[in-house]
Design a protein around this motif. Sequence first.
Motif, short mmCIF file in Angstrom:
data_model
loop_
_atom_site.label_atom_id
_atom_site.label_comp_id
_atom_site.label_asym_id
_atom_site.label_seq_id
_atom_site.Cartn_x
_atom_site.Cartn_y
_atom_site.Cartn_z
N MET A 54 -26.80 -2.11 14.79
CA MET A 54 -27.57 -1.27 13.89
C MET A 54 -27.88 -1.96 12.57
O MET A 54 -27.85 -1.31 11.54
CB MET A 54 -26.78 0.01 13.56
CG MET A 54 -26.95 1.07 14.60
SD MET A 54 -25.82 0.80 15.96
CE MET A 54 -26.36 2.05 17.11
N TYR A 80 -29.59 -3.37 9.29
CA TYR A 80 -30.77 -3.20 8.45
C TYR A 80 -30.71 -4.32 7.42
O TYR A 80 -29.67 -4.51 6.78
CB TYR A 80 -30.74 -1.83 7.77
CG TYR A 80 -31.66 -1.71 6.58
CD1 TYR A 80 -33.00 -1.34 6.73
CD2 TYR A 80 -31.20 -1.97 5.30
CE1 TYR A 80 -33.84 -1.24 5.63
CE2 TYR A 80 -32.03 -1.88 4.20
CZ TYR A 80 -33.35 -1.52 4.37
OH TYR A 80 -34.17 -1.43 3.28
N TRP A 120 -22.94 5.86 9.45
CA TRP A 120 -24.24 5.36 9.92
C TRP A 120 -24.69 6.24 11.07
O TRP A 120 -23.91 6.50 12.00
CB TRP A 120 -24.12 3.90 10.40
CG TRP A 120 -25.45 3.20 10.56
CD1 TRP A 120 -26.50 3.60 11.33
CD2 TRP A 120 -25.85 1.99 9.94
NE1 TRP A 120 -27.54 2.72 11.20
CE2 TRP A 120 -27.17 1.70 10.36
CE3 TRP A 120 -25.24 1.09 9.06
CZ2 TRP A 120 -27.87 0.58 9.96
CZ3 TRP A 120 -25.93 -0.02 8.64
CH2 TRP A 120 -27.24 -0.28 9.09
N VAL A 130 -27.96 7.05 13.89
CA VAL A 130 -29.24 6.70 14.50
C VAL A 130 -29.52 7.74 15.58
O VAL A 130 -28.57 8.27 16.20
CB VAL A 130 -29.24 5.24 15.04
CG1 VAL A 130 -28.20 5.04 16.12
CG2 VAL A 130 -30.64 4.83 15.50
N TYR A 184 -35.79 4.42 7.31
CA TYR A 184 -34.40 4.12 6.97
C TYR A 184 -34.07 4.96 5.74
O TYR A 184 -34.84 4.94 4.77
CB TYR A 184 -34.26 2.62 6.65
CG TYR A 184 -33.01 2.26 5.88
CD1 TYR A 184 -31.81 2.00 6.54
CD2 TYR A 184 -33.03 2.21 4.49
CE1 TYR A 184 -30.67 1.68 5.82
CE2 TYR A 184 -31.88 1.90 3.78
CZ TYR A 184 -30.71 1.64 4.45
OH TYR A 184 -29.57 1.33 3.73
N HIS A 228 -32.80 5.62 11.00
CA HIS A 228 -31.42 5.24 10.66
C HIS A 228 -31.05 5.90 9.34
O HIS A 228 -31.82 5.86 8.37
CB HIS A 228 -31.31 3.72 10.53
CG HIS A 228 -31.44 2.99 11.83
ND1 HIS A 228 -30.39 2.41 12.49
CD2 HIS A 228 -32.52 2.78 12.63
CE1 HIS A 228 -30.79 1.84 13.61
NE2 HIS A 228 -32.09 2.05 13.73
#
Lengths: 72, 72, 72, 72, 72, 72
Positions: B1, B3, C52, C54, F3, F41
Amino acid sequence: MPYIKIELTRENVTKQQKQLLISGITKLISDVLEKDPALTHVVIQEIDTDNWGVSGEQVSILREKGITGKLK
Amino acid sequence: MPYIKIELTRENVTKQQKQLLISGITKLISDVLEKDPALTHVVIQEIDTDNWGVSGEQVSILREKGITGKLK
Amino acid sequence: MPYIKIELTRENVTKQQKQLLISGITKLISDVLEKDPALTHVVIQEIDTDNWGVSGEQVSILREKGITGKLK
Amino acid sequence: MPYIKIELTRENVTKQQKQLLISGITKLISDVLEKDPALTHVVIQEIDTDNWGVSGEQVSILREKGITGKLK
Amino acid sequence: MPYIKIELTRENVTKQQKQLLISGITKLISDVLEKDPALTHVVIQEIDTDNWGVSGEQVSILREKGITGKLK
Amino acid sequence: MPYIKIELTRENVTKQQKQLLISGITKLISDVLEKDPALTHVVIQEIDTDNWGVSGEQVSILREKGITGKLK
């Protein structure tokens, strides 16, 4: 190795004001933490007033209502 | 995941250079951490040279002085 | 003057893997943009898997379900 | 004191959609954490499609290929 | 509505130094931009020296080599 | 490809509250922008109360003074 990001609304901040922010923060970091200024990076990010919200409202709307966010 | 955010000064970075940064970092993350590339997001943020400072000075001023930040 | 932030989940990333990410990205930036590596800062931020999400789900829950996010 | 940053691709997000994001997130933070909305700041950052990559490819290229990232 | 993020290496920054950074930056923003301090948020993020790299090397390694990043 | 980063003070946010933030924001993004949730995310970053300042004061000090930042 400090990195400092300043985010503020895009409302006619001048080149000189940006320079004052950059030099002022770099000096503060050097005074308080004794950091070598060559390692201090300052980034200013201007955000459109439509793209910033506080209290759940866009700053562009707050400005139309006469709310300036300025010192009184 | 992962970023990844890349911040750099807005100085004529081409679309192809951006693509090389995106593909290169995604491959590196995949090689080192075995992450599925579909989950890796890379964001490039270009900052005006008036808005980036190092050593207490705006990059726009450093550039006028002939300081390029480039490899010698 | 690039600054790169890598955010990834805190899942046993080793000191050596971090070094590979830092050196690999710095080299990539230098290769693609000809930037002096002395001006390239890379920051790795590890995020707890509870923090986190998703697809609307915490990574900690996805991991319990056997979803690894790894290359197949 | 929450601060929320939303990063998304610059693809015709309207002023009203931005207001819905700002008011919706501020309400969510207030509902879940009982935070005073006056302390909640939401910042929306739009990123050019050349500057966002996923799976190692620029979103501008993905869009040309017909990959929309939209709900089906 | 400024938001300021300071990222620095986790190397024994004291509570008092943090307070000096917060009050100093808030005063600077108020002096230069006339912003109401109630709207200025400052966030300090400390990064492990294994997780920060400059010139392609981890700060933890640079420190072992006697490179302090301090003012001379 | 959104994000979202949520920064808030580290004050006993539970795993369930985090899940509510993650699912709520992902749903909001999907509702307002029709984004595929698989591409959204959300990252939550908790900040020590010594490391967050507002009005020029550390939140840890504000809390000692009885200022909670909560809804009344």
